[in-house]
Design an enzyme around this catalytic site. Structure first.
Site: not given
Ligand code: SAH
Length: 399
Positions: A218, A234, A256-257, A283, A303, A343
């Site tokens: 970050r 994400f 994010d979803s 969302a 991510d 990850c």
């Molecule tokens: N980058 C973030 C951590 C990401 S964790 C940070 O720095 O804090 C992964 C995230 O992806 C989660 O919040 C989850 O809700 C989201 N997610 C999972 N599937 C998804 C999708 N299909 N589209 C969008 N977001 C999604």
């Protein structure tokens, strides 16, 4: 009597190289005075085929039969837990991490990386959030809490156990989340990371409340963000978005979803920059959203959660990463920068790089690798347990 695991001939080799897992296929037979002693999470002694003691660890039914706690014949007692936690604390102090600096949240225990397989402990200010991934660590959670108290003393106000979703389901441990020591009246807490503020709710948030493993990555986004139009997919609670704005981004869009995550991303932006920050939060499914973004963005962050939770679904996961990266790479503005991560433990650094290479080829863009990223030092890797390196990232310059 401590139950004894006897290994098949030659199966001690990985243990001689200090690898901390014993797979079920390596086990010849288990000896105990009473069957009931061989319960999941029990401490067991491990013997070679020729009858020599070689390790002591936590037993579990599953592909990993024993997670090694020690290669010495020493009791796993209060002083032992204190020594291991103290060693982990020393490492964090070496890293300059404590509860009163620019960064007040960090990982104190990273499983195998801190010779405590199956145990994760994250510190948020003066609260430790414990997450057990094995039956053995779950059964030992009160010893862990006591050791934390002994090592950290007054620095520690509370210990919260958040293992209900991470302990093996089949072990039927009946795990319920809650405070093991102390408590807090509030669910939402403010922590600092590199001087920026974040709201964390360990009771209801994902993982232990925050993705601490992206801290240094970050910070790198902050360095590249000036004047850029940023898409943070994400986004969870907006970690990368806050750093991008701190670095002078022209505009940031967080996707994010999870509705809850998106709301929190907005709150974290407000907490740091007030209402006027050039930020929108949406969302939506990130993969869908990336279908048609045009060339609006010149800094994109991908991510996603672990697409491959285990090796069986590796093929699908690779396809998923490829599609995601190809979409971002084909549309990102010329001169744009892509931060892309995986990850998934099952996806190696090499496989991830090859997958992104394929995505670049599909997009037909000229791409340079600027940085190869990994997890931060408070998520250390035991050199004998390379599987501990799970976070991989690439920073790409797209012409
Ligand atoms: N980058 C973030 C951590 C990401 S964790 C940070 O720095 O804090 C992964 C995230 O992806 C989660 O919040 C989850 O809700 C989201 N997610 C999972 N599937 C998804 C999708 N299909 N589209 C969008 N977001 C999604």
């Amino acid at each position: 009597m401590t139950p004894q695991i006897h290994l098949r001939k030659g199966k001690e080799e990985s243990l001689l190289r200090r690898h901390p897992w014993i797979f079920s296929g390596a086990v010849d037979y288990i000896a105990a005075e009473d069957e009931s002693e061989i319960r999941e999470g029990a401490v067991v002694d491990v013997y070679t085929h020729s009858g020599d003691f070689i390790a002591r660890g936590h037993y579990q039914i599953g592909s990993i039969a024993v997670r090694v706690l020690t290669f010495r014949d020493e009791p796993i007692e209060a002083a032992w837990w204190e020594r291991r936690i103290a060693a982990a604390w020393d490492v964090r102090r070496t890293l300059g991490l404590s509860d009163d600096g620019d960064t007040t949240c960090f990982r104190l225990v990273h499983g195998e990386g801190d010779s405590l397989p199956g145990l994760v402990i994250d510190l948020y200010g003066r609260t430790a959030v414990v997450q057990c991934h094995s039956a053995g660590m779950y059964r030992a959670r009160l010893d862990v809490a006591a050791a934390l108290h002994a090592v950290l003393g007054d620095r520690l106000e509370a210990v919260y156990d958040k293992s209900s979703q991470t302990v093996p389901f089949n072990a039927r441990l009946g795990a319920v989340d809650g405070y093991l020591r102390g408590a807090s009246e509030h669910k939402t807490h403010t922590v600092r990371e590199h001087g920026l503020q974040f709201l964390v709710n360990w009771e209801e948030g994902q993982k232990t409340g925050f993705f601490l493993d992206q801290r240094e990555n970050r910070e790198l986004v902050r360095r590249y963000a000036a004047g850029r139009t940023v898409l943070n997919t994400f986004c969870y609670t907006g970690g990368f978005s806050v750093y991008a704005l701190a670095g002078g981004a022209r505009e940031v869009c967080s996707v994010d979803s999870s509705e809850r995550a998106v709301r929190l991303a907005g709150e974290n932006v407000r907490l740091n920059f007030g209402d006027a920050a050039p930020h929108t939060a949406l969302a939506a499914d990130a993969v869908e959203y990336l279908k048609d973004i045009g060339d609006r963005y010149d800094l994109i962050i991908l991510d996603p959660p672990a697409f491959a939770k285990h090796h069986k679904v590796l093929g699908n996961a690779v396809q998923g990463y490829k599609r995601l990266n190809a979409r971002a790479l084909s549309q990102i503005k010329s001169g744009g920068i892509l931060f892309t991560f995986s990850c998934s433990q099952a996806v190696s650094k090499e496989l991830f790089r090859t997958t992104v290479f394929s995505a670049a080829a599909i997009a037909g863009r000229k791409v340079r690798i600027l940085h190869q990223l990994t997890q931060p030092a408070d998520h250390p890797i035991d050199i004998y347990h390379p599987e501990g390196e799970y976070l991989k990232g690439l920073v790409l310059y797209v012409e």
